[in-house]
Design a protein around this motif. Structure first.
Motif: not given
Length: 131
Positions: A57-58, A62-63, A76-77, A80-83
């Protein structure tokens, strides 16, 4: 489809509060990010102002909408998992070091989770201890 692929024709989105469904929507949008604003507009009428959503949904749109309409979005970005650092460790109450990252999993086309955990080696008959 002529090539054997199944393509989704509809996108169902639900909103929950604790364990109760408070909103539901079906659209022909292929992307989750395009269904976020119509759902938030429904939820704003019900008094919800702090949406929590996954990475699908990012989007900047939307923000921006959330900021302009007094919503505090927790999305959740996508990266996120890669960062996250791969070797991050946590310490248990007993003082043991525990890895915080789990073994990656893959999801098949049918939605079944396929684990990538390594198989345990069985001891050979020669290594077995006598009883």
């Amino acid at each position: 489809m002529k090539n054997g692929q199944l393509k989704p024709g509809y996108n169902a989105t639900i909103a929950v509060d604790a364990e109760y469904v408070v909103g539901a929507m079906i659209s022909q949008e292929r992307s989750d990010s395009q269904t976020f604003l119509p759902m938030l507009k429904k939820l704003k009428e019900l008094g919800y102002t702090k949406p929590v959503a996954d990475a699908g949904f990012e989007s900047e749109e939307n923000y921006t909408w959330c900021e302009e309409n007094g919503q505090t979005a927790f999305i959740k970005p996508a990266n996120y998992d890669m960062a996250k650092p791969a070797n991050t460790k946590a310490t248990s109450a007993a003082g043991r070091t525990c890895p915080t990252r789990r073994t990656p999993t893959a999801t098949s086309v049918t939605g079944v989770v396929v684990s990538r955990r390594p198989m345990r080696k069985r001891p050979s008959p020669r290594q077995a201890t006598p009883s």
